[in-house]
Design a protein around this motif. Sequence first.
Motif, short mmCIF file in Angstrom:
data_model
loop_
_atom_site.label_atom_id
_atom_site.label_comp_id
_atom_site.label_asym_id
_atom_site.label_seq_id
_atom_site.Cartn_x
_atom_site.Cartn_y
_atom_site.Cartn_z
N VAL A 1 1.62 40.54 5.12
CA VAL A 1 1.85 39.11 5.29
C VAL A 1 0.72 38.53 6.12
N MET A 2 0.51 37.23 6.02
CA MET A 2 -0.53 36.56 6.78
C MET A 2 0.08 35.86 7.98
N ASP A 3 -0.47 36.12 9.17
CA ASP A 3 -0.05 35.41 10.37
C ASP A 3 -1.09 34.32 10.61
N LEU A 4 -0.75 33.09 10.29
CA LEU A 4 -1.71 31.99 10.39
C LEU A 4 -2.12 31.70 11.82
N GLU A 5 -1.19 31.85 12.77
CA GLU A 5 -1.51 31.56 14.17
C GLU A 5 -2.60 32.46 14.71
N SER A 6 -2.54 33.75 14.37
CA SER A 6 -3.55 34.68 14.90
C SER A 6 -4.67 34.95 13.90
N ASP A 7 -4.60 34.34 12.71
CA ASP A 7 -5.59 34.54 11.65
C ASP A 7 -5.78 36.02 11.36
N ALA A 8 -4.64 36.68 11.11
CA ALA A 8 -4.66 38.13 10.87
C ALA A 8 -3.66 38.48 9.77
N PHE A 9 -3.94 39.59 9.10
CA PHE A 9 -3.00 40.15 8.13
C PHE A 9 -2.17 41.20 8.86
N LEU A 10 -0.85 41.13 8.67
CA LEU A 10 0.05 42.07 9.30
C LEU A 10 0.67 42.97 8.24
N VAL A 11 0.72 44.24 8.51
CA VAL A 11 1.45 45.18 7.64
C VAL A 11 2.80 45.36 8.29
N ILE A 12 3.85 44.98 7.56
CA ILE A 12 5.19 44.98 8.13
C ILE A 12 6.16 45.83 7.30
#
Length: 59
Positions: free
Chosen positions: A37-48
């Motif tokens: 998923v994309m975390d827009l606040e931190s401008d990072a992709f997260l593997v969840i």
Amino acid sequence: MSRTVLERFPAGGPRGSWPAEEFAGARREEGVPARVVMDLESDAFLVIVEQRAPERVRE
């Protein structure tokens, strides 16, 4: 439902490189239902991994 972040990857990776997708794919091969998923606040992709909360027993 709760989410556990397994890893985070900066969104500004080299062109044609998908490290978050590769990491999630490797986890799925191990039987872990990981997704990216994309975390827009931190401008990072997260593997969840999403986990269902245990159901409460009604008395």
